[in-house]
Structures are given as structure tokens and as C-alpha cells.
Design a protein around this motif. Structure first.
Motif, PDB file in Angstrom:
ATOM      1  N   HIS A   6     -10.149  -0.353  -7.044  1.00  0.00           N
ATOM      2  CA  HIS A   6     -10.868   0.408  -6.021  1.00  0.00           C
ATOM      3  C   HIS A   6      -9.922   1.334  -5.265  1.00  0.00           C
ATOM      4  CE1 HIS A   6      -9.156  -3.299  -4.716  1.00  0.00           C
ATOM      5  NE2 HIS A   6      -9.409  -3.117  -3.430  1.00  0.00           N
ATOM      6  N   ARG A   7      -8.717   0.819  -4.914  1.00  0.00           N
ATOM      7  CA  ARG A   7      -7.761   1.622  -4.146  1.00  0.00           C
ATOM      8  C   ARG A   7      -7.239   2.786  -4.991  1.00  0.00           C
ATOM      9  NH1 ARG A   7      -5.100  -2.254  -2.764  1.00  0.00           N
ATOM     10  NH2 ARG A   7      -6.440  -2.806  -1.031  1.00  0.00           N
ATOM     11  N   PHE A  26     -14.958  -4.776  -5.287  1.00  0.00           N
ATOM     12  CA  PHE A  26     -13.987  -4.371  -4.280  1.00  0.00           C
ATOM     13  C   PHE A  26     -14.316  -2.930  -3.916  1.00  0.00           C
ATOM     14  CE2 PHE A  26     -10.833  -7.494  -6.202  1.00  0.00           C
ATOM     15  CZ  PHE A  26     -10.791  -8.309  -5.086  1.00  0.00           C
ATOM     16  N   SER A  63     -13.459  -9.131   5.331  1.00  0.00           N
ATOM     17  CA  SER A  63     -12.775  -9.805   4.212  1.00  0.00           C
ATOM     18  C   SER A  63     -11.463 -10.474   4.625  1.00  0.00           C
ATOM     19  CB  SER A  63     -12.498  -8.810   3.086  1.00  0.00           C
ATOM     20  OG  SER A  63     -13.709  -8.410   2.486  1.00  0.00           O
ATOM     21  N   ALA A  64     -10.684  -9.794   5.475  1.00  0.00           N
ATOM     22  CA  ALA A  64      -9.369 -10.335   5.840  1.00  0.00           C
ATOM     23  C   ALA A  64      -9.494 -11.551   6.752  1.00  0.00           C
ATOM     24  CB  ALA A  64      -8.523  -9.255   6.517  1.00  0.00           C
ATOM     25  N   GLU A 100      -9.492  -2.907  14.090  1.00  0.00           N
ATOM     26  CA  GLU A 100     -10.506  -2.628  13.055  1.00  0.00           C
ATOM     27  C   GLU A 100     -11.800  -3.363  13.397  1.00  0.00           C
ATOM     28  OE1 GLU A 100      -9.125  -3.135   9.016  1.00  0.00           O
ATOM     29  OE2 GLU A 100      -7.118  -2.533   9.595  1.00  0.00           O
ATOM     30  N   ASP A 127      -9.483   1.414   4.425  1.00  0.00           N
ATOM     31  CA  ASP A 127      -9.998   0.081   4.722  1.00  0.00           C
ATOM     32  C   ASP A 127     -10.652  -0.414   3.437  1.00  0.00           C
ATOM     33  OD1 ASP A 127     -10.327  -2.137   6.376  1.00  0.00           O
ATOM     34  OD2 ASP A 127     -12.400  -1.598   6.803  1.00  0.00           O
ATOM     35  N   SER A 128     -10.506  -1.703   3.174  1.00  0.00           N
ATOM     36  CA  SER A 128     -11.026  -2.219   1.912  1.00  0.00           C
ATOM     37  C   SER A 128     -11.486  -3.648   2.078  1.00  0.00           C
ATOM     38  CB  SER A 128      -9.936  -2.138   0.836  1.00  0.00           C
ATOM     39  OG  SER A 128      -8.797  -2.878   1.235  1.00  0.00           O
ATOM     40  N   GLY A 129     -12.204  -4.135   1.076  1.00  0.00           N
ATOM     41  CA  GLY A 129     -12.660  -5.515   1.114  1.00  0.00           C
ATOM     42  C   GLY A 129     -13.551  -5.829  -0.065  1.00  0.00           C
ATOM     43  N   LYS A 169      -3.767  -3.183 -12.949  1.00  0.00           N
ATOM     44  CA  LYS A 169      -4.597  -3.185 -11.742  1.00  0.00           C
ATOM     45  C   LYS A 169      -4.610  -1.789 -11.109  1.00  0.00           C
ATOM     46  CE  LYS A 169      -5.294  -5.141  -7.167  1.00  0.00           C
ATOM     47  NZ  LYS A 169      -4.944  -6.065  -6.112  1.00  0.00           N
ATOM     48  N   PHE A 194      -3.278 -10.220  -5.044  1.00  0.00           N
ATOM     49  CA  PHE A 194      -3.352 -10.891  -3.739  1.00  0.00           C
ATOM     50  C   PHE A 194      -4.811 -11.055  -3.368  1.00  0.00           C
ATOM     51  CE2 PHE A 194      -4.758  -7.467  -0.879  1.00  0.00           C
ATOM     52  CZ  PHE A 194      -4.584  -6.364  -1.693  1.00  0.00           C
ATOM     53  N   GLY A 195      -5.061 -11.625  -2.186  1.00  0.00           N
ATOM     54  CA  GLY A 195      -6.424 -11.716  -1.652  1.00  0.00           C
ATOM     55  C   GLY A 195      -7.411 -12.358  -2.615  1.00  0.00           C
ATOM     56  N   TYR A 196      -8.514 -11.663  -2.872  1.00  0.00           N
ATOM     57  CA  TYR A 196      -9.600 -12.205  -3.688  1.00  0.00           C
ATOM     58  C   TYR A 196      -9.423 -11.939  -5.187  1.00  0.00           C
ATOM     59  CZ  TYR A 196     -11.893 -12.559   0.869  1.00  0.00           C
ATOM     60  OH  TYR A 196     -12.194 -12.872   2.171  1.00  0.00           O
ATOM     61  N   ASP A 197      -8.260 -11.429  -5.589  1.00  0.00           N
ATOM     62  CA  ASP A 197      -8.047 -11.109  -7.013  1.00  0.00           C
ATOM     63  C   ASP A 197      -8.347 -12.284  -7.957  1.00  0.00           C
ATOM     64  OD1 ASP A 197      -7.461  -8.465  -6.636  1.00  0.00           O
ATOM     65  OD2 ASP A 197      -5.292  -8.715  -6.637  1.00  0.00           O
ATOM     66  N   LYS A 247       0.842  -1.201   0.000  1.00  0.00           N
ATOM     67  CA  LYS A 247       0.000   0.000   0.000  1.00  0.00           C
ATOM     68  C   LYS A 247       0.877   1.252   0.000  1.00  0.00           C
ATOM     69  CE  LYS A 247      -4.091  -1.747   2.394  1.00  0.00           C
ATOM     70  NZ  LYS A 247      -4.925  -1.643   3.588  1.00  0.00           N
TER      71      LYS A 247
HETATM   72  P1  IMP Z   1      -7.347  -4.211   4.422  1.00  0.00           P
HETATM   73  O1  IMP Z   1      -7.909  -2.990   3.759  1.00  0.00           O
HETATM   74  O2  IMP Z   1      -5.851  -4.217   4.361  1.00  0.00           O
HETATM   75  O3  IMP Z   1      -7.912  -4.406   5.804  1.00  0.00           O
HETATM   76  O4  IMP Z   1      -7.787  -5.458   3.521  1.00  0.00           O
HETATM   77  C1  IMP Z   1      -8.903  -6.227   3.763  1.00  0.00           C
HETATM   78  C2  IMP Z   1      -8.956  -7.478   2.921  1.00  0.00           C
HETATM   79  O5  IMP Z   1      -9.691  -7.186   1.738  1.00  0.00           O
HETATM   80  C3  IMP Z   1      -7.619  -8.038   2.432  1.00  0.00           C
HETATM   81  O6  IMP Z   1      -7.043  -8.904   3.344  1.00  0.00           O
HETATM   82  C4  IMP Z   1      -8.060  -8.794   1.191  1.00  0.00           C
HETATM   83  O7  IMP Z   1      -8.542 -10.042   1.553  1.00  0.00           O
HETATM   84  C5  IMP Z   1      -9.192  -7.937   0.664  1.00  0.00           C
HETATM   85  N1  IMP Z   1      -8.711  -6.999  -0.355  1.00  0.00           N
HETATM   86  C6  IMP Z   1      -8.508  -5.666  -0.235  1.00  0.00           C
HETATM   87  N2  IMP Z   1      -8.025  -5.133  -1.380  1.00  0.00           N
HETATM   88  C7  IMP Z   1      -7.904  -6.177  -2.237  1.00  0.00           C
HETATM   89  C8  IMP Z   1      -7.417  -6.273  -3.575  1.00  0.00           C
HETATM   90  O8  IMP Z   1      -6.982  -5.299  -4.229  1.00  0.00           O
HETATM   91  N3  IMP Z   1      -7.436  -7.514  -4.120  1.00  0.00           N
HETATM   92  C9  IMP Z   1      -7.883  -8.607  -3.457  1.00  0.00           C
HETATM   93  N4  IMP Z   1      -8.316  -8.578  -2.213  1.00  0.00           N
HETATM   94  C10 IMP Z   1      -8.338  -7.365  -1.588  1.00  0.00           C
END
Ligand code: IMP
Length: 200
Positions: free
Chosen positions: A181-182, A119, A86-87, A42, A70-72, A176, A153-156, A12
């Protein structure tokens, strides 16, 4: 303006530095350059609540403007889950692959029209005087039938982008970072920061 990025997530921080590198008069610092920065839990019910909590606590602690996010992933058919969880979806010890498998299981048998998801990223900017601002970005897609791609990463690997014909994990990092979203939330946050710098 000195702005504390309220995260220690290297990915980030790199993305934020890249997006804001051309803003004159802005210096970015991270919480680890302060002694014993607070660990913010959180536990909010919305992305905005969590981002605000982090931003406000770090601004208070450092006495400097702070930016937090914060994201998800929000899935329509699951009433918005996993959302702010999400995390931790599937338990604290789950891996990204475990979470994606669980999600695909929950979505099993749903037709394409019922697989809408996005997202979401919310950014909070908090000033030491208590003023707060927020920005949001979303990236719309559908939950795929299976995991595809090894980028991101994550749900990509499970968020399929119909307009591009690929999952988020099949995009290059540059691709990306143009549509995520970010990235969108950071573009909106950039406008807020430019205004605040002009007012200084
Ligand atoms: P946080 O904003 O770091 O708390 O992220 C929360 C969770 O959302 C992460 O652990 C991922 O599982 C998911 N997430 C957030 N942004 C992305 C992304 O860009 N790609 C895939 N998963 C995401």
C-alpha cells in the motif's frame, strides 16, 4: 525542491529515499533537522484527515513543502476496524503480537469469503501557501487463520495475499516494497511531486 518528510520513522524514511532517489531537483529533509518540530496528534477520523493534519502543520512550521502519510489495516467483517486506530488497537501498551492475536480472535469462525481486508496508505503533500494534494495506495488480502512469517512489522503476519500464496510477513522487503500500500501511494505521490517540480 526541498521536501520535509513529516515522520521520524526510520523505516519509512529509508523507503521514501529509495523510491525518490532518482528525482532530479528534489532534496529530502526530516523534521528532526528543525528545532522543536511540532508533535502532531493523529486524532482524525480518516487516514486522509490524519495525513493532511501532519503535512499541513509541518509545512506551516518549516515554511517548506511537506509530505506525510497515515496507514493501517481495514477489515471488512469488522466494519473497517482497526482502521485509523491500527497502531492503538487493543490498547496503548499492546504489542504487535497482542494486536494480531486480538484480531484473529475477533475473526474466529468466519469463513474465507468473509475475511477480506486491506492495508491502506494515504499520503498528503502540503505546500506553505496552503495548497494540498493527496495520493492513496491499497494492498488487498484476507485475514489468515493464524500468524505466519517473521518479516515486516505490524499486521504483516496475518494479512494473507491469495495471489502470492503467502502472508505479507513471508515476503522479502524487496517483494513487499513492490506491492505494498505504501509503495503504491508513494508511486502516485511521485507523479504529484514531478508536476510540482516542473511548475517551480
Ligand atoms: P502509521 O501509518 O505509522 O500511523 O501506522 C499505523 C499502524 O498501521 C502501524 O502501527 C501498523 O500497526 C499498521 N501498519 C501500517 N503499515 C503496515 C504494514 O506495512 N504492515 C503491517 N502493519 C502496518
Amino acid at each position: 525542491m526541498k521536501l520535509v518528510i513529516a515522520t521520524n520513522n526510520r523505516g519509512k524514511i529509508r523507503e521514501i529515499r529509495d523510491k525518490f532517489s532518482d528525482i532530479r531537483g528534489l532534496t529530502l529533509v526530516t523534521p528532526d533537522s528543525f528545532p522543536n518540530p511540532p508533535v502532531v496528534v493523529e486524532d482524525g477520523n480518516s487516514f486522509l484527515e490524519n495525513a493532511m493534519k501532519k503535512g499541513v502543520e509541518i509545512a506551516r512550521y518549516t515554511n517548506l513543502p511537506s509530505m506525510a502519510d497515515d496507514s493501517g489495516l481495514v477489515v471488512d467483517a469488522l466494519g473497517g476496524r482497526p482502521g485509523v486506530h491500527s497502531a492503538r488497537y487493543g490498547g496503548e501498551s499492546s504489542t504487535d503480537a497482542d494486536r494480531n492475536r486480538l484480531l484473529l480472535d475477533e475473526m474466529k469462525g468466519l469463513p474465507p469469503g468473509k475475511r477480506g481486508a486491506r492495508f491502506v496508505c494515504v499520503i498528503a503533500i502540503a505546500l506553505p501557501d496552503g495548497a494540498t494534494y493527496s495520493a492513496e495506495g491499497t494492498c488487498e488480502g484476507v485475514i489468515a487463520e493464524r500468524m505466519t512469517g517473521d518479516g515486516g512489522f505490524g499486521y504483516d503476519p496475518v494479512l494473507y495475499l491469495p495471489e502470492l500464496g503467502r502472508t505479507m510477513a513471508e515476503l522479502t522487503l524487496e517483494e513487499k516494497n513492490l506491492i505494498s500500500h505504501r509503495a503504491k501511494a508513494l508511486d502516485a505521490a511521485r507523479e504529484i511531486l514531478l508536476k510540482l517540480i516542473r511548475q517551480e
